[in-house]
Design a protein around this motif. Structure first.
Motif, PDB file in Angstrom:
ATOM      1  N   SER A  24       0.398   3.812  -2.825  1.00 33.96           N
ATOM      2  CA  SER A  24      -0.317   5.080  -2.598  1.00 33.96           C
ATOM      3  C   SER A  24       0.819   6.065  -3.261  1.00 33.96           C
ATOM      4  O   SER A  24       0.226   7.102  -4.031  1.00 33.96           O
ATOM      5  CB  SER A  24      -0.173   5.201  -1.017  1.00 33.96           C
ATOM      6  OG  SER A  24      -1.043   4.370  -0.538  1.00 33.96           O
ATOM      7  N   HIS A  29       0.150   4.197   4.149  1.00 37.84           N
ATOM      8  CA  HIS A  29      -0.366   4.814   3.009  1.00 37.84           C
ATOM      9  C   HIS A  29      -0.012   6.588   3.264  1.00 37.84           C
ATOM     10  O   HIS A  29       0.124   7.148   2.132  1.00 37.84           O
ATOM     11  CB  HIS A  29      -1.777   4.985   3.332  1.00 37.84           C
ATOM     12  CG  HIS A  29      -2.641   3.650   2.821  1.00 37.84           C
ATOM     13  ND1 HIS A  29      -3.937   3.342   2.839  1.00 37.84           N
ATOM     14  CD2 HIS A  29      -1.674   2.408   2.742  1.00 37.84           C
ATOM     15  CE1 HIS A  29      -4.104   2.106   2.628  1.00 37.84           C
ATOM     16  NE2 HIS A  29      -2.698   1.443   2.801  1.00 37.84           N
ATOM     17  N   SER A  62       0.840  -1.411   0.040  1.00 43.39           N
ATOM     18  CA  SER A  62       0.119   0.013   0.149  1.00 43.39           C
ATOM     19  C   SER A  62       0.999   1.199   0.048  1.00 43.39           C
ATOM     20  O   SER A  62       0.225   2.207  -0.605  1.00 43.39           O
ATOM     21  CB  SER A  62      -0.986  -0.150   1.066  1.00 43.39           C
ATOM     22  OG  SER A  62      -1.709  -1.204   1.133  1.00 43.39           O
TER      23      SER A  62
END
Length: 213
Positions: A116, A166, A112
């Protein structure tokens, strides 16, 4: 599909599958605060990005990467894409390490952070050129991060997804894009601002609200 992107997706899928099938492999390479702090296992800052909690987690991250990576590859070329992806992944996990520094048992996995970073960098360049299920790219980004922020602030039991990564990953990708193409950042400031709203709220919760409380 670009060969570099294909290699990253294939390696991530293979490593994730091994991790799901072999618990000892999963435990050895996942992000874990205590292992990094006490045993200096810094490889986990990178290796955790190739592990996932389940196939849905893996699919969502790889699908998002597949959608946004072409824009990043065109805008930043292969070397820039790699810098953003792995830089965002590592910075995201470094942020996790800082945020959970007093929680040695905290662990997380997932690409992630890197995804991101690519998402934010790509949308900073072309917020309206991307459509996902007829949703503009910048709005998809806002929903994506909104979900991540909610899950980070409302953690579930046995949830090893690195939601905190993130923020660090998105920050790295956005800053890289702004530095590389400041003129695009100015033109797309409104879209970037809308997409960044969940991250702004998360920053408030982490850096301001806790201090006030």
């Amino acid at each position: 599909m670009n060969i570099v992107l294909l290699i990253i997706i294939v390696i991530t899928c293979v490593v994730s599958y091994i991790g799901l099938q072999q618990p000892e492999f999963f435990q050895k390479y996942k992000f874990e605060v205590g292992a990094i702090q006490r045993r200096k296992e810094y490889l986990r800052l990178l290796s955790a990005g190739f592990l996932h909690g389940d196939f849905m987690h893996l699919f969502f991250n790889m699908y998002t990467l597949y959608i946004f990576a072409p824009i990043a590859l065109i805008g930043f070329h292969v070397y820039g894409f790699l810098i953003i992806y792995f830089g965002s992944m590592i910075l995201g996990n470094v942020f996790c390490l800082y945020h959970y520094r007093n929680v040695p048992f905290y662990s997380a996995i997932g690409a992630s952070g890197g995804v991101s970073g690519i998402l934010f960098a790509a949308v900073a360049l072309a917020p309206n050129e991307i459509r996902i299920w007829f949703i503009p790219g910048f709005l998809f980004g806002a929903l994506y991060f909104g979900y991540s922020v909610y899950m980070m602030l409302n953690p579930r039991a046995n949830d090893n997804i690195g939601h905190a990564a993130h923020l660090g990953g998105a920050f790295f990708g956005l800053v890289y894009a702004v530095i590389a193409y400041p003129e695009f950042a100015m033109q797309n400031a409104l879209y970037i601002g809308i997409m960044a709203l969940p991250l702004i709220y998360l920053s408030y919760e982490i850096f301001i609200k806790k201090r006030i409380g």
